[in-house]
Design a protein around this motif. Sequence first.
Motif, PDB file in Angstrom:
ATOM      1  N   VAL A  21      30.650  30.997  76.833  1.00  0.00           N
ATOM      2  CA  VAL A  21      30.587  29.842  75.945  1.00  0.00           C
ATOM      3  C   VAL A  21      30.754  28.549  76.744  1.00  0.00           C
ATOM      4  O   VAL A  21      30.317  27.472  76.317  1.00  0.00           O
ATOM      5  N   VAL A  22      31.371  28.664  77.925  1.00  0.00           N
ATOM      6  CA  VAL A  22      31.454  27.505  78.822  1.00  0.00           C
ATOM      7  C   VAL A  22      30.047  27.024  79.177  1.00  0.00           C
ATOM      8  O   VAL A  22      29.755  25.815  79.140  1.00  0.00           O
ATOM      9  N   LEU A  23      29.174  27.970  79.517  1.00  0.00           N
ATOM     10  CA  LEU A  23      27.794  27.607  79.831  1.00  0.00           C
ATOM     11  C   LEU A  23      27.067  27.078  78.596  1.00  0.00           C
ATOM     12  O   LEU A  23      26.219  26.190  78.699  1.00  0.00           O
ATOM     13  N   PHE A  73      31.408  38.445  81.589  1.00  0.00           N
ATOM     14  CA  PHE A  73      31.317  36.999  81.384  1.00  0.00           C
ATOM     15  C   PHE A  73      30.333  36.649  80.274  1.00  0.00           C
ATOM     16  O   PHE A  73      30.603  35.783  79.435  1.00  0.00           O
ATOM     17  N   ALA A  74      29.186  37.309  80.281  1.00  0.00           N
ATOM     18  CA  ALA A  74      28.165  37.047  79.259  1.00  0.00           C
ATOM     19  C   ALA A  74      27.769  38.365  78.617  1.00  0.00           C
ATOM     20  O   ALA A  74      26.735  38.953  78.966  1.00  0.00           O
ATOM     21  N   SER A 106      37.419  37.430  74.274  1.00  0.00           N
ATOM     22  CA  SER A 106      36.542  36.749  73.319  1.00  0.00           C
ATOM     23  C   SER A 106      36.419  37.508  72.011  1.00  0.00           C
ATOM     24  O   SER A 106      36.224  36.902  70.947  1.00  0.00           O
ATOM     25  N   THR A 107      36.540  38.831  72.054  1.00  0.00           N
ATOM     26  CA  THR A 107      36.443  39.631  70.828  1.00  0.00           C
ATOM     27  C   THR A 107      37.656  39.440  69.922  1.00  0.00           C
ATOM     28  O   THR A 107      37.604  39.789  68.739  1.00  0.00           O
ATOM     29  N   ASP A 108      38.758  38.912  70.466  1.00  0.00           N
ATOM     30  CA  ASP A 108      39.980  38.716  69.680  1.00  0.00           C
ATOM     31  C   ASP A 108      40.193  37.267  69.262  1.00  0.00           C
ATOM     32  O   ASP A 108      41.202  36.950  68.625  1.00  0.00           O
ATOM     33  N   ILE A 109      39.279  36.380  69.616  1.00  0.00           N
ATOM     34  CA  ILE A 109      39.438  34.964  69.266  1.00  0.00           C
ATOM     35  C   ILE A 109      39.273  34.778  67.767  1.00  0.00           C
ATOM     36  O   ILE A 109      38.329  35.302  67.164  1.00  0.00           O
TER      37      ILE A 109
END
Length: 662
Positions: free
Chosen positions: A95-97, A255-256, A322-325
Amino acid sequence: APSGGGGTPFSNMMRPEASGTDAGGRVSLRDAFRALAKRAVRLKSADAALAGSDASMKKCLTASDLLLLGVGGVIGGGVFVLTGAAAHDHAGPAVVLSYILASLTSMITGLCYTEFAVETPVAGSAYNFVSMAFGEFAGYLCGCNLALELTIAAAAVARGWTSYVATLFHLAPDALRVTIGGGGGGDEMDEHTGMGIKLDFPAALLVVSVTGLLAHGMKETAKFNAVVTVVSLAVIGFVIVAGSTKIEKDNWTPFAPNGVGGVLTGASVVFFSFVGFDTVATCAEEVKDPGKALPVGIMGSLGIVAVLYALMSAVITGMVPSTDIDVDAPFAIAFRQRDMRWAESIISFGAVAAITTALVSSLMGQPRVYMVMARDGLLPKWFSTVHPTRGTPVNASLFTGVTTGVLSLLVDIEILAQLVSIGTLAIFASVCAGLLVRRHTPEGDVSVHDRTPALLRCFGLVVACVLFAATNVVSSGRGTTESSSGSAISSTTTSTSSTASTTASYVVSGLLFGAIAAATVSFNSLPRYNTPKKGFCTPFVPYLPAAGVLATTQLIASLGPLAWLRFVVYTVLCAVAYVWYGAAGIRSGRHDDTTSYDSRGRDTPHHPFQRLGDEDEPASSSNRRSPFATTLYGDEKGLHLENTRDVTDGEVELVTRTSRAI
């Protein structure tokens, strides 16, 4: 005046195209559509747009006011609302990218916005810019999408505000919402069945409060925004510093997880967070020194938030997988999961502050779009009313508050985000393409024929960009499907087929990219007419605007068929409304060919869009029109008023015109 063809009654002198009337004395439907077709392609004059501004709109904003309005408008809508959804559902740690890609696209578009805004520092933003490049109809569609964008942006961040207020008091994000329907199964049933409505009364109340502040005065709003923005920036600094101590590098692997497609889709979603700088351009009419302040406000705010977005998204994906955000309140819940409950209230307080300024930004921009469209006769003149002492568009603000309040009360934030992203991207693409066309369109009153070379090149560029984006999306989807299908027996065949398909897609993409490059370079063969002599000038034209068109179309393609369908349906409905309202206005005489409304709702004899009749000669670029002088022309179609070039203010001159000579 000569009466060629039997002459036209004097009563129709303000409607030269309307040569026929029905039994009730109204213009015939056929002639009304004919007149509307000519109006639709007329270019908006920069001089007329400036002349239509109202002295009641107080010029009270400075460069620092615009910078803080831009930062405040962008920050809340992005990091504190959409980072969770983009990282959890699409891009993962990448998501940074997504934010970097979206910010680069926004900066390219911001350069185009800045040039237009400095040239015509009036309210209206992209509506004005597209009208100056493509004509009234294109401007109207852009204005409608801009209104939808700002309405949904405001409603979305208002619902996000409720979630963070709840976490501020250590409650669940939905604790302050009232759920009705869903068969009484509670939140879990609603989540899995999709039934039930979560009413958000705090969000609706916030919208009403901010609307009242905006109606009260622009300077007061800017002061309030400055204080709240400083608070939110301080909390953002705390998030970056404190959160960086809890980063686990393993959370950035993979990462992606969804590949390039996930990054692009994530960028399409978070692109919604950059609409704040657009609002800065919308407020240009209230800026003291637009030539200096607008570039600082637009580009400065984009640069600041781009850095903050990248840092904050890197921190949260490093703190939590990211799956737990959490989608509703990602940062506050992330600190709670890392046993930093003491920081949760600080995060939530900063998020509440940031989201409040984002709401101020959206609710501030939309009424000014309505106001300018009403000045041009494209909306009822009721919307153009400006308060005589406050200097704010009170009626348009009231309408905005009501529509946004209802949406924030009823509609979920994820649905709102999907609706707004494609409209925002389409507007940005239109502004980038508009700068290319305007740079190569002759100055003054020009025919469609004179505009054709630039329009054809622009059309070729857009088509090539759309096909390039579609090819990439199809290729990405096919690769994902093939990699997840097949069996051990057919693995070799599948691998061979996949390699061939990939090679073919690379070849097609390369050819289309070459077409994009050729269309871009072809603009250099045209003469340039509207390059700013002073003020702000977008560099590297046509290359930067073309890159903006390419990037925005790529993001639009990544949104998927459902978003495209919503956009097409909404645009068609707006087009139908334009035809119906425009034709009805011409038939009744409400929308005369040369009549528009000023910001007080008064009729003026100067249509802001240039005439494009076959009998008109292009105006010399060296002749500057007086916005207050008119000439009464007579030709084979009767008498009608037009702006003059060489008479003094207030003087009316009678001219007889034969053939194409004045």
